[in-house]
Design a protein around this motif. Sequence first.
Motif, PDB file in Angstrom:
ATOM      1  N   LEU A 173      40.042  37.019  39.434  1.00  0.00           N
ATOM      2  CA  LEU A 173      40.968  38.005  40.286  1.00  0.00           C
ATOM      3  C   LEU A 173      42.350  37.765  39.555  1.00  0.00           C
ATOM      4  CD1 LEU A 173      41.498  40.128  42.407  1.00  0.00           C
ATOM      5  CD2 LEU A 173      42.223  38.410  43.919  1.00  0.00           C
ATOM      6  N   PHE A 174      42.843  36.382  39.345  1.00  0.00           N
ATOM      7  CA  PHE A 174      44.262  36.164  38.865  1.00  0.00           C
ATOM      8  C   PHE A 174      44.137  36.845  37.552  1.00  0.00           C
ATOM      9  CE2 PHE A 174      43.598  33.431  42.530  1.00  0.00           C
ATOM     10  CZ  PHE A 174      44.878  33.710  43.036  1.00  0.00           C
ATOM     11  N   ILE A 175      43.298  36.811  36.772  1.00  0.00           N
ATOM     12  CA  ILE A 175      43.034  37.366  35.429  1.00  0.00           C
ATOM     13  C   ILE A 175      43.176  39.027  35.437  1.00  0.00           C
ATOM     14  CG2 ILE A 175      41.858  37.478  33.219  1.00  0.00           C
ATOM     15  CD1 ILE A 175      40.687  34.808  33.766  1.00  0.00           C
ATOM     16  N   PHE A 176      42.408  39.558  36.493  1.00  0.00           N
ATOM     17  CA  PHE A 176      42.229  40.955  36.444  1.00  0.00           C
ATOM     18  C   PHE A 176      43.667  41.612  36.938  1.00  0.00           C
ATOM     19  CE2 PHE A 176      41.607  44.509  39.387  1.00  0.00           C
ATOM     20  CZ  PHE A 176      40.509  45.396  38.859  1.00  0.00           C
ATOM     21  N   ILE A 177      44.117  41.171  37.694  1.00  0.00           N
ATOM     22  CA  ILE A 177      45.433  41.864  38.335  1.00  0.00           C
ATOM     23  C   ILE A 177      46.410  42.009  37.240  1.00  0.00           C
ATOM     24  CG2 ILE A 177      47.499  41.748  39.702  1.00  0.00           C
ATOM     25  CD1 ILE A 177      45.636  40.245  41.841  1.00  0.00           C
ATOM     26  N   PRO A 178      46.883  40.931  36.363  1.00  0.00           N
ATOM     27  CA  PRO A 178      47.740  41.187  35.126  1.00  0.00           C
ATOM     28  C   PRO A 178      47.247  42.347  34.260  1.00  0.00           C
ATOM     29  CG  PRO A 178      47.603  38.945  35.698  1.00  0.00           C
ATOM     30  CD  PRO A 178      46.457  39.603  36.486  1.00  0.00           C
ATOM     31  N   LEU A 179      45.916  42.159  33.763  1.00  0.00           N
ATOM     32  CA  LEU A 179      45.246  42.748  32.913  1.00  0.00           C
ATOM     33  C   LEU A 179      45.572  44.365  33.442  1.00  0.00           C
ATOM     34  CD1 LEU A 179      42.110  41.103  31.728  1.00  0.00           C
ATOM     35  CD2 LEU A 179      44.116  41.170  30.431  1.00  0.00           C
ATOM     36  N   VAL A 180      45.126  44.422  34.626  1.00  0.00           N
ATOM     37  CA  VAL A 180      45.376  45.908  35.163  1.00  0.00           C
ATOM     38  C   VAL A 180      46.812  46.600  34.944  1.00  0.00           C
ATOM     39  CG1 VAL A 180      45.331  47.509  37.084  1.00  0.00           C
ATOM     40  CG2 VAL A 180      43.375  45.866  36.735  1.00  0.00           C
ATOM     41  N   LEU A 181      47.816  45.628  35.119  1.00  0.00           N
ATOM     42  CA  LEU A 181      49.323  45.916  35.099  1.00  0.00           C
ATOM     43  C   LEU A 181      49.653  46.172  33.884  1.00  0.00           C
ATOM     44  CD1 LEU A 181      50.698  43.489  37.451  1.00  0.00           C
ATOM     45  CD2 LEU A 181      50.464  45.601  38.107  1.00  0.00           C
TER      46      LEU A 181
ATOM     47  N   ASN B   9      50.948  52.921  37.681  1.00  0.00           N
ATOM     48  CA  ASN B   9      50.987  53.570  39.027  1.00  0.00           C
ATOM     49  C   ASN B   9      50.608  52.639  40.366  1.00  0.00           C
ATOM     50  OD1 ASN B   9      49.961  55.040  41.608  1.00  0.00           O
ATOM     51  ND2 ASN B   9      50.387  56.812  40.413  1.00  0.00           N
ATOM     52  N   VAL B  10      51.626  52.183  41.090  1.00  0.00           N
ATOM     53  CA  VAL B  10      51.305  51.350  42.129  1.00  0.00           C
ATOM     54  C   VAL B  10      50.114  51.564  43.081  1.00  0.00           C
ATOM     55  CG1 VAL B  10      52.658  49.997  44.177  1.00  0.00           C
ATOM     56  CG2 VAL B  10      54.052  50.643  42.077  1.00  0.00           C
ATOM     57  N   LEU B  11      50.087  52.649  43.463  1.00  0.00           N
ATOM     58  CA  LEU B  11      48.955  53.180  44.259  1.00  0.00           C
ATOM     59  C   LEU B  11      47.560  52.687  43.525  1.00  0.00           C
ATOM     60  CD1 LEU B  11      50.295  56.032  46.297  1.00  0.00           C
ATOM     61  CD2 LEU B  11      49.904  54.001  47.022  1.00  0.00           C
ATOM     62  N   LYS B  12      47.645  53.249  42.341  1.00  0.00           N
ATOM     63  CA  LYS B  12      46.109  53.139  41.654  1.00  0.00           C
ATOM     64  C   LYS B  12      46.017  51.413  41.251  1.00  0.00           C
ATOM     65  CE  LYS B  12      46.110  57.449  39.071  1.00  0.00           C
ATOM     66  NZ  LYS B  12      46.162  58.166  37.897  1.00  0.00           N
ATOM     67  N   ILE B  13      47.104  50.778  41.025  1.00  0.00           N
ATOM     68  CA  ILE B  13      46.954  49.241  40.816  1.00  0.00           C
ATOM     69  C   ILE B  13      46.452  48.855  42.072  1.00  0.00           C
ATOM     70  CG2 ILE B  13      48.296  46.974  40.593  1.00  0.00           C
ATOM     71  CD1 ILE B  13      50.106  48.825  38.994  1.00  0.00           C
ATOM     72  N   ILE B  14      46.727  49.099  43.233  1.00  0.00           N
ATOM     73  CA  ILE B  14      46.289  48.698  44.506  1.00  0.00           C
ATOM     74  C   ILE B  14      44.911  49.082  44.908  1.00  0.00           C
ATOM     75  CG2 ILE B  14      46.528  48.825  47.120  1.00  0.00           C
ATOM     76  CD1 ILE B  14      49.507  48.989  46.714  1.00  0.00           C
TER      77      ILE B  14
ATOM     78  N   THR C 238      42.444  46.993  42.511  1.00  0.00           N
ATOM     79  CA  THR C 238      42.447  45.506  42.770  1.00  0.00           C
ATOM     80  C   THR C 238      41.421  45.616  44.076  1.00  0.00           C
ATOM     81  OG1 THR C 238      44.672  45.277  42.242  1.00  0.00           O
ATOM     82  CG2 THR C 238      43.592  43.643  43.804  1.00  0.00           C
ATOM     83  N   LEU C 239      41.452  46.527  44.972  1.00  0.00           N
ATOM     84  CA  LEU C 239      40.443  46.617  46.022  1.00  0.00           C
ATOM     85  C   LEU C 239      39.016  46.951  45.773  1.00  0.00           C
ATOM     86  CD1 LEU C 239      42.665  48.567  48.807  1.00  0.00           C
ATOM     87  CD2 LEU C 239      42.260  46.236  48.710  1.00  0.00           C
ATOM     88  N   LEU C 240      38.897  47.698  44.644  1.00  0.00           N
ATOM     89  CA  LEU C 240      37.500  47.761  44.125  1.00  0.00           C
ATOM     90  C   LEU C 240      36.978  46.632  43.598  1.00  0.00           C
ATOM     91  CD1 LEU C 240      37.914  51.284  42.181  1.00  0.00           C
ATOM     92  CD2 LEU C 240      36.455  50.828  44.283  1.00  0.00           C
ATOM     93  N   ALA C 241      37.834  45.843  42.770  1.00  0.00           N
ATOM     94  CA  ALA C 241      37.534  44.673  42.259  1.00  0.00           C
ATOM     95  C   ALA C 241      37.031  43.499  43.488  1.00  0.00           C
ATOM     96  CB  ALA C 241      38.728  43.762  41.478  1.00  0.00           C
ATOM     97  N   LEU C 242      37.610  43.967  44.596  1.00  0.00           N
ATOM     98  CA  LEU C 242      37.145  42.858  45.821  1.00  0.00           C
ATOM     99  C   LEU C 242      36.171  43.410  46.774  1.00  0.00           C
ATOM    100  CD1 LEU C 242      40.940  41.976  46.847  1.00  0.00           C
ATOM    101  CD2 LEU C 242      39.117  40.428  45.920  1.00  0.00           C
TER     102      LEU C 242
END
Length: 479
Positions: free
Chosen positions: A214-222, A227-232, A235-239
């Motif tokens: 997950l800690f790798i996933f978030i920076p790669l998405v960023l 778009n902040v809402l799409k980032i959130i 991330t929820l999809l990944a979880l």
Amino acid sequence: MNLLKKFQTLLNDMQPPKKREYIIFFILFLVPFASMMYGDMKAFVHYEVNFWGSIFEGGGLKNFYEYGNNMLAYYRENNIGGAYELIYDFPVYIVLGIWGAPLWIFCKITGIEETSCIGTMLYAKSIYIVALLITAYLIYFICKNIKINEVNAKWAAYLFLSSAVVFVEIGLVGQLDVLAFPFLLLGIYYYQRKNYKKFILFFSIAISFKLFPLFIFIPLVLLYEKNVLKIIFKTLLALSFTIFVGIGFPTNTAAANIKEEIRNHFLQAFLGNKVPLFNSAVPLIIILFGIICVYCYLTNIESPEEYNYYSILIPLVVMFVILTSFDSNPYWFIYLSPFLAMLMVYNSNNFNQLILFETIGMAGLILNQYGGNYWVYETNHMEGMMLEKLFGRPEYLITLEVFNRYTRIDFYSSVFFAIFWVCILTVVWLSRPGKCTQNETVNIRKYAIVRLLLNASIALIPEMVYLLSFPLGNYFMNR
């Protein structure tokens, strides 16, 4: 003289690793692999068998956690090793259970306890060899995808397999983190291909094994999504997969409470190292990870080459920062190995320097772990394994703890970790943006062979201590 010339010709061969290099690796790897059975690994053997026990004897998979924890009483009453609670999410046990089906059938037919026989334990542990081979192939596959030439791509796979942490944390200890690597690397591959649906899918599976991906996933998405809402949402999809597979298991049981208690203990350790800030103290890991996330969010990728570059560098930097920011378990450092291997060939113009610092750094890490976490690699974990079968049990067993005191490895443990930290930071610095270039004529073989022999030698230290117990055990015990 002719023999020397042949050897020099061999070392200067510019071809990819040959069959003989793989044979040498596997011979060297199988020595630690067959020599030690760490307590956690014995627990994984139990998990492989109890998966099927819960289906046929424990009321079905919905009672898997209760059945497994109920078996603890039997293990502890009979002084059977590996008597640990079930603390992982269910996908871990699905993979272990599938591999353990023949083991469960064999134990049922013969009536033996699964950790009482070297054959059953080695079969259970061999799942990690399969995971290593799949991971090595995916490393080659990813390297080809980012336009690394065929020869260097194959060497990247070999450099991963012959890494010091693979020898020690998989060969000696046998930890399940590598089971998530195929899904993690498939996620990286589809990220490079900009197939974001499959990127999220495979990362969601990897995250369900342990949260580190997950800690790798978030920076790669960023890096690609601003778009902040799409980032959130992503991330929820990944979880979501982790949440989904937990549905259906009872939450008000003793097993669920134990799992939650252990996770809270891990969270406290994770946030344990703090730095003073204003009138409070802030977890160091949050600050450093936050800086990485801000950097990725503010970085605009302009070319496919940059995309490929960051897909390798960011996971390495993230895991390096995460694992060195709190009191992490030694075997978690295996997460560095695939990205170090790929980075060394991606930045092949600096390969000679990169492999030097990587080799010294990882050697420092392992020596630090031998000194600071000696109980993980203790010689008493070799009971019932290959060395005892071949040479017997010494009358006086020299422990790694005693060996450390005589060699001062424990005293210099922090120095070894500093060496590791500086060397890996140097690898990252040498591969900073704008400094990665390809060299298709670099001679990898001679460096890879020296590195292989050095890494294998470090992994054999606990085995050598065990063997030294025969001539010197009495001497050490009487001092």
